[in-house]
Motif scaffolding. Structure first.
Motif, PDB file in Angstrom:
ATOM      1  N   LEU A  47     -38.758  54.709  81.990  1.00 55.80           N
ATOM      2  CA  LEU A  47     -40.127  54.222  82.119  1.00 55.80           C
ATOM      3  C   LEU A  47     -40.097  53.079  83.130  1.00 55.80           C
ATOM      4  O   LEU A  47     -39.296  52.148  82.983  1.00 55.80           O
ATOM      5  N   LEU A  48     -40.964  53.136  84.133  1.00 53.71           N
ATOM      6  CA  LEU A  48     -40.945  52.154  85.208  1.00 53.71           C
ATOM      7  C   LEU A  48     -42.357  51.725  85.552  1.00 53.71           C
ATOM      8  O   LEU A  48     -43.242  52.573  85.727  1.00 53.71           O
ATOM      9  N   ASP A  49     -42.568  50.425  85.650  1.00 50.31           N
ATOM     10  CA  ASP A  49     -43.843  49.867  86.103  1.00 50.31           C
ATOM     11  C   ASP A  49     -43.543  48.935  87.268  1.00 50.31           C
ATOM     12  O   ASP A  49     -42.894  47.899  87.084  1.00 50.31           O
ATOM     13  N   LEU A  50     -43.986  49.311  88.460  1.00 50.39           N
ATOM     14  CA  LEU A  50     -43.716  48.517  89.653  1.00 50.39           C
ATOM     15  C   LEU A  50     -44.458  47.187  89.650  1.00 50.39           C
ATOM     16  O   LEU A  50     -44.065  46.254  90.348  1.00 50.39           O
ATOM     17  N   ASP A  51     -45.527  47.096  88.877  1.00 53.15           N
ATOM     18  CA  ASP A  51     -46.338  45.883  88.820  1.00 53.15           C
ATOM     19  C   ASP A  51     -46.092  45.117  87.524  1.00 53.15           C
ATOM     20  O   ASP A  51     -47.001  44.502  86.971  1.00 53.15           O
ATOM     21  N   GLY A  52     -44.849  45.136  87.084  1.00 54.37           N
ATOM     22  CA  GLY A  52     -44.497  44.496  85.824  1.00 54.37           C
ATOM     23  C   GLY A  52     -44.105  43.045  85.994  1.00 54.37           C
ATOM     24  O   GLY A  52     -44.459  42.382  86.973  1.00 54.37           O
ATOM     25  N   HIS A  53     -43.334  42.562  85.030  1.00 54.35           N
ATOM     26  CA  HIS A  53     -42.897  41.166  85.004  1.00 54.35           C
ATOM     27  C   HIS A  53     -41.390  41.037  84.830  1.00 54.35           C
ATOM     28  O   HIS A  53     -40.888  39.984  84.482  1.00 54.35           O
ATOM     29  N   GLY A  54     -40.665  42.138  85.037  1.00 55.62           N
ATOM     30  CA  GLY A  54     -39.220  42.103  84.907  1.00 55.62           C
ATOM     31  C   GLY A  54     -38.727  42.250  83.482  1.00 55.62           C
ATOM     32  O   GLY A  54     -37.614  41.836  83.157  1.00 55.62           O
ATOM     33  N   VAL A  55     -39.532  42.864  82.628  1.00 56.99           N
ATOM     34  CA  VAL A  55     -39.142  43.096  81.234  1.00 56.99           C
ATOM     35  C   VAL A  55     -38.317  44.377  81.183  1.00 56.99           C
ATOM     36  O   VAL A  55     -38.762  45.427  81.648  1.00 56.99           O
ATOM     37  N   THR A  56     -37.116  44.305  80.607  1.00 56.97           N
ATOM     38  CA  THR A  56     -36.235  45.466  80.596  1.00 56.97           C
ATOM     39  C   THR A  56     -35.718  45.781  79.196  1.00 56.97           C
ATOM     40  O   THR A  56     -35.565  44.896  78.362  1.00 56.97           O
ATOM     41  N   ASP A  57     -35.460  47.051  78.984  1.00 53.32           N
ATOM     42  CA  ASP A  57     -34.835  47.551  77.764  1.00 53.32           C
ATOM     43  C   ASP A  57     -33.946  48.708  78.190  1.00 53.32           C
ATOM     44  O   ASP A  57     -34.427  49.824  78.403  1.00 53.32           O
ATOM     45  N   VAL A  58     -32.664  48.437  78.359  1.00 53.00           N
ATOM     46  CA  VAL A  58     -31.752  49.404  78.963  1.00 53.00           C
ATOM     47  C   VAL A  58     -30.598  49.713  78.018  1.00 53.00           C
ATOM     48  O   VAL A  58     -29.927  48.805  77.532  1.00 53.00           O
ATOM     49  N   SER A  59     -30.378  50.993  77.778  1.00 58.87           N
ATOM     50  CA  SER A  59     -29.254  51.429  76.950  1.00 58.87           C
ATOM     51  C   SER A  59     -28.724  52.754  77.478  1.00 58.87           C
ATOM     52  O   SER A  59     -29.318  53.808  77.259  1.00 58.87           O
ATOM     53  N   THR A  60     -27.609  52.684  78.209  1.00 60.36           N
ATOM     54  CA  THR A  60     -26.985  53.896  78.754  1.00 60.36           C
ATOM     55  C   THR A  60     -25.670  54.225  78.053  1.00 60.36           C
ATOM     56  O   THR A  60     -25.113  55.297  78.275  1.00 60.36           O
ATOM     57  N   GLY A  61     -25.154  53.283  77.285  1.00 59.78           N
ATOM     58  CA  GLY A  61     -23.833  53.452  76.698  1.00 59.78           C
ATOM     59  C   GLY A  61     -22.723  52.921  77.583  1.00 59.78           C
ATOM     60  O   GLY A  61     -21.557  52.910  77.181  1.00 59.78           O
ATOM     61  N   VAL A  62     -23.070  52.485  78.792  1.00 58.56           N
ATOM     62  CA  VAL A  62     -22.108  51.897  79.728  1.00 58.56           C
ATOM     63  C   VAL A  62     -22.517  50.444  79.926  1.00 58.56           C
ATOM     64  O   VAL A  62     -23.480  50.148  80.636  1.00 58.56           O
ATOM     65  N   GLY A  63     -21.790  49.533  79.307  1.00 54.73           N
ATOM     66  CA  GLY A  63     -22.218  48.144  79.225  1.00 54.73           C
ATOM     67  C   GLY A  63     -22.486  47.483  80.555  1.00 54.73           C
ATOM     68  O   GLY A  63     -23.514  46.821  80.736  1.00 54.73           O
ATOM     69  N   PHE A  64     -21.581  47.630  81.511  1.00 56.21           N
ATOM     70  CA  PHE A  64     -21.776  46.979  82.804  1.00 56.21           C
ATOM     71  C   PHE A  64     -22.971  47.567  83.543  1.00 56.21           C
ATOM     72  O   PHE A  64     -23.744  46.839  84.188  1.00 56.21           O
ATOM     73  N   TYR A  65     -23.181  48.870  83.434  1.00 54.30           N
ATOM     74  CA  TYR A  65     -24.332  49.527  84.065  1.00 54.30           C
ATOM     75  C   TYR A  65     -25.637  49.032  83.438  1.00 54.30           C
ATOM     76  O   TYR A  65     -26.623  48.793  84.146  1.00 54.30           O
ATOM     77  N   ASP A  66     -25.639  48.866  82.121  1.00 56.48           N
ATOM     78  CA  ASP A  66     -26.813  48.293  81.451  1.00 56.48           C
ATOM     79  C   ASP A  66     -27.135  46.923  82.055  1.00 56.48           C
ATOM     80  O   ASP A  66     -28.299  46.600  82.316  1.00 56.48           O
ATOM     81  N   HIS A  67     -26.102  46.127  82.264  1.00 55.09           N
ATOM     82  CA  HIS A  67     -26.270  44.792  82.840  1.00 55.09           C
ATOM     83  C   HIS A  67     -26.841  44.885  84.258  1.00 55.09           C
ATOM     84  O   HIS A  67     -27.744  44.119  84.631  1.00 55.09           O
TER      85      HIS A  67
END
Length: 197
Positions: free
Chosen positions: A19-39
């Protein structure tokens, strides 16, 4: 303007939701199972001021390649969908980002033509953290530009710590993309002499 997108992508290797909103505020919720990639993706959303949700189930029992690649594909597809015809945008963006000893420059064109130029020094360790192969950074950008339809140049000017070198690349790309998708009140329609991007 509602420049947002939802992408769901399922294969025999991964299940990806972006889910992506180009006009957002930088709010993220990321879970890929790869910790560094999430970061890295959290940093990408934060510094691009993109609201970004990424949820991935992947075949991590094999390795992280499919998960990382398919997430980048989904992110590129979401970006293309959210950007639409790019009417009113600045179209071009660039950023020069320091992270301690590392320095990275990125430039982007919302051209509709996928192209990547990626320059980073040799000598990277095999992985950052337990499962992020350093060779995948270029592949993330390759997959993203192919599906986002953008031209992206990323150049590492210096650095010693590969965490810093890699994170600065994601931040620089995010800031360049943020500048490119900004709405310019003086731009009427699509910013191209061809009338289409």
């Amino acid at each position: 303007m509602g420049r947002s997108a939802r992408i769901e992508r399922a294969t025999s290797e991964t299940k990806v939701l972006v889910l992506l909103d180009l006009d957002g505020h930088g709010v993220t919720d990321v879970s890929t199972g790869v910790g560094f990639y999430d970061h890295m993706l959290s940093s990408f959303g934060k510094h691009g001021l993109f609201d970004l949700t990424v949820q991935v189930e992947g075949d991590l029992h094999i390795d992280a390649h499919h998960t990382i690649e398919d997430t980048a594909i989904g992110l590129g597809q979401a970006f293309a969908q959210a950007a639409g015809d790019k009417s009113g945008t600045c179209r071009f963006g660039d950023a020069l980002i320091p992270m301690d000893e590392a320095l990275v420059q990125a430039a982007v064109d919302l051209s509709g033509r996928p192209y990547l130029v990626h320059n980073e020094p040799a000598g990277a360790p095999p992985t950052i953290g337990p499962d992020y192969a350093t060779t995948l950074t270029r592949h993330v950008f390759e997959s993203f530009v192919q599906h986002a339809g953008v031209t992206l140049h990323v150049t590492v000017h210096g650095g010693r710590d590969w965490h810093h070198i890699t994170e600065a690349q994601y931040k620089a790309a995010a800031r360049a993309l943020r500048a490119a998708v900004e709405i310019d009140a003086r731009v009427h329609g699509v910013p191209s002499t061809k009338g289409v991007l």
